[in-house]
Every structure is written in structure tokens, then in C-alpha cells.
Design a protein around this motif. Structure first.
Motif, PDB file in Angstrom:
ATOM      1  N   PRO A 150     -45.399  -4.682  28.941  1.00  0.00           N
ATOM      2  CA  PRO A 150     -44.233  -5.296  28.559  1.00  0.00           C
ATOM      3  C   PRO A 150     -44.041  -6.084  29.825  1.00  0.00           C
ATOM      4  N   GLY A 151     -43.411  -7.432  29.727  1.00  0.00           N
ATOM      5  CA  GLY A 151     -42.930  -7.932  30.652  1.00  0.00           C
ATOM      6  C   GLY A 151     -42.250  -9.278  29.973  1.00  0.00           C
ATOM      7  N   GLU A 152     -42.341 -10.612  30.882  1.00  0.00           N
ATOM      8  CA  GLU A 152     -41.483 -11.761  30.554  1.00  0.00           C
ATOM      9  C   GLU A 152     -42.330 -12.580  29.503  1.00  0.00           C
ATOM     10  N   ARG A 153     -41.673 -13.180  28.732  1.00  0.00           N
ATOM     11  CA  ARG A 153     -42.057 -14.205  27.551  1.00  0.00           C
ATOM     12  C   ARG A 153     -42.120 -15.524  28.381  1.00  0.00           C
ATOM     13  N   ALA A 154     -43.218 -16.104  28.673  1.00  0.00           N
ATOM     14  CA  ALA A 154     -43.438 -17.314  29.136  1.00  0.00           C
ATOM     15  C   ALA A 154     -43.946 -18.464  28.072  1.00  0.00           C
ATOM     16  N   GLY A 155     -44.478 -17.997  27.287  1.00  0.00           N
ATOM     17  CA  GLY A 155     -44.621 -18.844  26.054  1.00  0.00           C
ATOM     18  C   GLY A 155     -46.058 -19.535  26.256  1.00  0.00           C
ATOM     19  N   VAL A 156     -46.984 -19.139  27.324  1.00  0.00           N
ATOM     20  CA  VAL A 156     -48.212 -19.757  27.741  1.00  0.00           C
ATOM     21  C   VAL A 156     -49.187 -18.775  27.729  1.00  0.00           C
ATOM     22  N   TYR A 157     -50.566 -19.108  27.558  1.00  0.00           N
ATOM     23  CA  TYR A 157     -51.651 -18.503  27.529  1.00  0.00           C
ATOM     24  C   TYR A 157     -52.728 -19.408  27.202  1.00  0.00           C
ATOM     25  N   ARG A 158     -53.985 -18.682  27.764  1.00  0.00           N
ATOM     26  CA  ARG A 158     -55.316 -19.301  27.482  1.00  0.00           C
ATOM     27  C   ARG A 158     -56.157 -18.604  26.464  1.00  0.00           C
ATOM     28  N   ILE A 159     -56.989 -19.350  25.804  1.00  0.00           N
ATOM     29  CA  ILE A 159     -57.589 -18.652  24.722  1.00  0.00           C
ATOM     30  C   ILE A 159     -58.859 -18.669  25.128  1.00  0.00           C
ATOM     31  N   GLY A 160     -59.829 -17.519  24.975  1.00  0.00           N
ATOM     32  CA  GLY A 160     -61.177 -17.445  25.121  1.00  0.00           C
ATOM     33  C   GLY A 160     -61.975 -16.967  23.783  1.00  0.00           C
ATOM     34  N   ARG A 161     -63.234 -16.821  23.677  1.00  0.00           N
ATOM     35  CA  ARG A 161     -63.898 -16.278  22.430  1.00  0.00           C
ATOM     36  C   ARG A 161     -64.274 -14.857  22.910  1.00  0.00           C
ATOM     37  N   GLU A 162     -65.464 -14.843  23.606  1.00  0.00           N
ATOM     38  CA  GLU A 162     -66.298 -13.380  23.889  1.00  0.00           C
ATOM     39  C   GLU A 162     -66.192 -13.321  25.295  1.00  0.00           C
ATOM     40  N   ASP A 163     -65.904 -14.041  26.260  1.00  0.00           N
ATOM     41  CA  ASP A 163     -65.742 -13.604  27.635  1.00  0.00           C
ATOM     42  C   ASP A 163     -64.365 -13.159  28.074  1.00  0.00           C
TER      43      ASP A 163
END
Length: 201
Positions: A150-163
């Protein structure tokens, strides 16, 4: 959309419900404990009727019992129930244990992986295998970072596949709030059907 969420009272599930509701979606939250709707994955075919999508936000048990059998059975029940209900869109809240590390090994197979999480990580990897055999549903299996809390909602993230994704300091982390953002984004955009993705900072 009308979205059915299993595991709606869990740490991740409740944040997914909040994120989807905040975006104006009609959410039916289901949990074994009885709130908001008491139900079980074995009731998927009945509960999912009329819904556009299902989110499976359950996790293997940590009570010392066998995490694999019941968890895989639950995943199969949701897959079969979605087919019966005619609900093609399915999002599974996955684990990080099956993500590849720089050594080429799955995270769960690396030295130092915490024993307390090993059984559930192995069960999660087998669940991913179940989904990879499904070619008649638009499923997406979303693995979090190695750490999720649990934490803050920044609304940002990165997307990866298998790594496994990590930041410049080598930390692999995402808040449960931003993981929920990623789940909602994937439901709305449908950008990664029939594949596994991972999200982290």
C-alpha cells in the motif's frame, strides 16, 4: 463497463475496486468473507453473466496448507466460468516469481528468494501456465514488481513483458494503488490480450 472482481476485499482487490469505481465502471465485488457480495470462484458462471470483464484478484493461501491445488483449481474455475457466462475479458492478478531476472532464471528460482513466499510463487507460475493454454478468452496476466505494498497513487508506471523491472537503484517496486491503475488501464484499453505483462516503477 460492468466488471466482476473476485478477491475484492484483499489488499490489491480493494484498490482495484476503488480505482474502477472512481472511473465510473459498475463493479461487482465478490469475496468469500461476504463483502461486498459473498461468493466463490465456483460460482463464476452465474456471477459473471451480464458482465463485460472479470478480474481475478485472489492469491494462494499462506496458512501452511498446500497453496497449489486449491489455487489452480480456483483459476480453472474462473476460466471455465467465464466461458460459460460468455465473458471473454479476463484479468488475472499474477505474481512476480515467474519473471525473468538478469541471470535468465525466474525470480522464484534465484538464490535468496524468501522461503515464506516460495510455495505461492510456484503456484502463481503454474497458474500463468494455465492461462497460456487459453486461446478462446481475451485474458491478461499482470505480474507486479517484486515488491508491492500500500502507498500513494501516482498514476504512473512502466510496462514490461517477461523480465523483472527495476529502477535505477535496482529496486523492483510498485504501490498497490498504481498496480490498480495499471489493471484499470488494461481493462479499458485492451492493449495486451492473451499475454503476460508486468508493471513497476
Amino acid at each position: 463497463m460492468k466488471i466482476l472482481v473476485f478477491g475484492a476485499t484483499g489488499m490489491i482487490g480493494q484498490r482495484i475496486v476503488a480505482e474502477l469505481t472512481g472511473r465510473g465502471h459498475e463493479v461487482t465485488g465478490v469475496s468469500r468473507s461476504g463483502g461486498p457480495v459473498k461468493g466463490d470462484v465456483r460460482d463464476t458462471a452465474t456471477l459473471a453473466k451480464g458482465h463485460d470483464a472479470i478480474v481475478l484478484a485472489i492469491s494462494p493461501p499462506r496458512d501452511g496448507s498446500d497453496p497449489e491445488g486449491p489455487f489452480l483449481e480456483a483459476n480453472r474455475a474462473v476460466i471455465d466460468g467465464a466461458r460459460e457466462a460468455g465473458t471473454r475479458r479476463l484479468i488475472a492478478v499474477g505474481g512476480a516469481g515467474s519473471l525473468k531476472t538478469p541471470s535468465g532464471d525466474d525470480l522464484v528460482d534465484t538464490p535468496g528468494f524468501p522461503d515464506i513466499y516460495k510455495k505461492e510463487a510456484l503456484a502463481g507460475r503454474k497458474a500463468l501456465g494455465l492461462f497460456r493454454e487459453v486461446d478462446d478468452l481475451d485474458w491478461t496476466y499482470i505480474s507486479p514488481a517484486a515488491e508491492i505494498a500500500p502507498g500513494e497513487r501516482a498514476g504512473v508506471y512502466r510496462i514490461g513483458r517477461e523480465d523483472l523491472l527495476a529502477d535505477a537503484d535496482g529496486r523492483s517496486f510498485i504501490t498497490a494503488e498504481d498496480y490498480a491503475v495499471a489493471v484499470a488501464d488494461e481493462l479499458e484499453r485492451g492493449a495486451h490480450p492473451r499475454t503476460r505483462i508486468t508493471v513497476a516503477y
